[in-house]
Design an enzyme around this catalytic site. Structure first.
Site, PDB file in Angstrom:
ATOM      1  N   CYS A 137       0.841  -1.206   0.000  1.00  0.00           N
ATOM      2  CA  CYS A 137       0.000   0.000   0.000  1.00  0.00           C
ATOM      3  C   CYS A 137       0.870   1.247   0.000  1.00  0.00           C
ATOM      4  O   CYS A 137       1.479   1.583   1.028  1.00  0.00           O
ATOM      5  CB  CYS A 137      -0.918  -0.010   1.219  1.00  0.00           C
ATOM      6  SG  CYS A 137      -1.875   1.505   1.422  1.00  0.00           S
ATOM      7  N   CYS A 140      -0.438   4.060   2.333  1.00  0.00           N
ATOM      8  CA  CYS A 140      -0.191   3.797   3.756  1.00  0.00           C
ATOM      9  C   CYS A 140       1.255   4.081   4.149  1.00  0.00           C
ATOM     10  O   CYS A 140       1.526   4.585   5.244  1.00  0.00           O
ATOM     11  CB  CYS A 140      -0.516   2.343   4.089  1.00  0.00           C
ATOM     12  SG  CYS A 140      -2.125   1.764   3.521  1.00  0.00           S
ATOM     13  N   ASP A 141       2.192   3.735   3.262  1.00  0.00           N
ATOM     14  CA  ASP A 141       3.587   3.650   3.688  1.00  0.00           C
ATOM     15  C   ASP A 141       4.557   4.563   2.956  1.00  0.00           C
ATOM     16  O   ASP A 141       5.757   4.565   3.281  1.00  0.00           O
ATOM     17  CB  ASP A 141       4.070   2.199   3.517  1.00  0.00           C
ATOM     18  CG  ASP A 141       3.276   1.227   4.376  1.00  0.00           C
ATOM     19  OD1 ASP A 141       2.768   1.650   5.420  1.00  0.00           O
ATOM     20  OD2 ASP A 141       3.161   0.050   3.982  1.00  0.00           O
TER      21      ASP A 141
END
Length: 403
Positions: A137, A140-141
């Site tokens: 993701c 997300c990261d």
């Protein structure tokens, strides 16, 4: 288990919340069960949202927040939990869901909207370094890799779009592509964006053989598919975008799936089990996008409402009726059907303990299929809810055998 819902939607992504809006707006008692802390599904992990009609500037999470607000406006209820099993009452109508928390819910219809999870390739080091340099993701990261170098595995739309997003944070993205030079699986627009981005580089005709590191990822070993040569590439992170796997384990013994595990549905999003529908990425479909999932949700909600209406009408007029019901299966294009109905109604005037029930086989396909009615007119006599006699009417005089 005191509450009985009209529809329970399993999954709170674009398809599930779209179904929630349509169902609740249609005055159905609606519950969405989501196994994650936040709703939104895969769309909530997507940074760019350029192709949802009418939404010119919004990220995936922002769009999913709007979906959630829309659900709240119409009174959709939400619960957290992982559905682990579904059982169906003997009469096929009421369904009971159980979760990993031991909770149970009852409903008249179900919409499966569980989506799909990122595919795990099983590369050496992939599971070992998950969360320690291996990610699925970008949204997300990405900020963990600011000014660092990362590798992206995959060349489809998601891989390319997330690579472009990553370039806002990282120093360099290297895409590992198994095709010949210049060939990506993404659409033309996405390809043009990737090729025009000077922070994106490509390694062609190659696959990742191993992800290496100590406590964190520090490199990958690549295999050239044409020469067999193994090379090493230093990197601070590996992002995997190589497709998805449907989340259908909990229904694999209940409804019909493809060999790959996707749910098979018709144009009403109906599954092989009456009263259970499926939408979005979990289904076997040509295009898996937010807009198609939302469309699926709208269809499924309306179809579920129609299903409930048909089933409740059937129970009231036939299966729970203590007298005799003459059920005439018909369609408006059949003159013979109309003649049969008229004849039955005339007969019932002399038999007040009887009633005539008409079933349009086009509008009530579930009922017609239940009794294997493919051609009309067909009349089935039910005594106190039990099938007593059936006549596939070829001649109007055959109706006399029902009395």
């Amino acid at each position: 288990m005191s509450e009985l819902y009209d529809v329970i939607i399993i999954g709170g992504g674009a398809g599930g919340m779209s179904a929630g809006v349509y169902a609740a707006r249609g005055k159905m008692k609606t519950l969405i069960i989501e196994d994650k802390r936040n709703t939104g599904g895969q769309a909530a992990t997507t940074s760019e949202m350029e192709n949802y009609p009418g939404i010119l500037e919004a990220t995936g999470p922002q769009l999913m927040d709007m979906f959630r607000e829309h659900c709240d406006k119409f009174g959709v209820q939400f619960a957290r939990g992982l559905v682990t099993g579904i059982s169906i009452a003997e009469d096929g109508f009421i369904k009971t869901l159980t979760t990993n928390k031991g909770e149970t819910y009852q409903t008249k219809s179900i919409i499966v909207a569980t989506g799909a999870t990122p595919r795990i390739l099983g590369i050496t080091g992939e599971s070992e370094f998950r969360g320690k340099g291996v990610s699925y993701c970008a949204t997300c990261d990405a900020d963990f890799y600011e000014e660092l170098d990362v590798v992206v595995v995959g060349s489809g739309n998601t891989a390319v779009e997330e690579s472009v997003f990553l370039t806002k944070f990282v120093n360099k993205v290297t895409m590992i592509v198994l095709h010949d030079q210049g060939i990506l699986d993404a659409d033309r627009t996405a390809q043009e964006q990737a090729f025009a981005n000077d922070k994106i580089e490509f390694v062609w005709n190659s696959v990742v053989e191993e992800i290496t590191g100590d406590e964190l990822v520090n490199g990958v070993k690549l295999k050239n598919l044409k020469t067999g040569e193994i090379s090493e590439l230093a990197t601070d992170g590996v992002f995997m975008f190589v497709g998805t796997v449907p989340k259908t384990d909990f229904v694999k013994e209940l409804i019909e799936l493809t060999p790959q595990g996707y749910v098979i549905t018709n144009d009403k999003q109906e599954t092989s089990v009456p009263g259970i529908f499926a939408v979005g990425d979990v289904t076997d479909k040509f295009l898996r996008q937010v807009v198609t999932a939302a469309g699926d949700g709208a269809v499924a909600a309306v179809a579920a409402d129609r299903y409930i209406e048909e089933e409740e009408s059937w129970r009231k007029s036939v299966s729970e009726f203590g007298g005799t019901a003459m059920v005439a299966f018909w369609n408006p294009l059949s003159k013979e059907s109309l003649d049969v109905i008229n004849q039955l109604e005339l007969k019932c005037k002399d038999h007040p303990e009887q009633r005539v029930v008409t079933i349009d086989t086009y509008k009530s396909q579930n009922i017609a299929n239940r009794f294997s009615v493919s051609e009309v007119p067909v009349v089935i006599r039910f005594d106190a809810g039990q099938e007593a006699k059936r006549v596939d009417v070829k001649d109007i005089t055959e109706l006399e055998t029902l009395y």
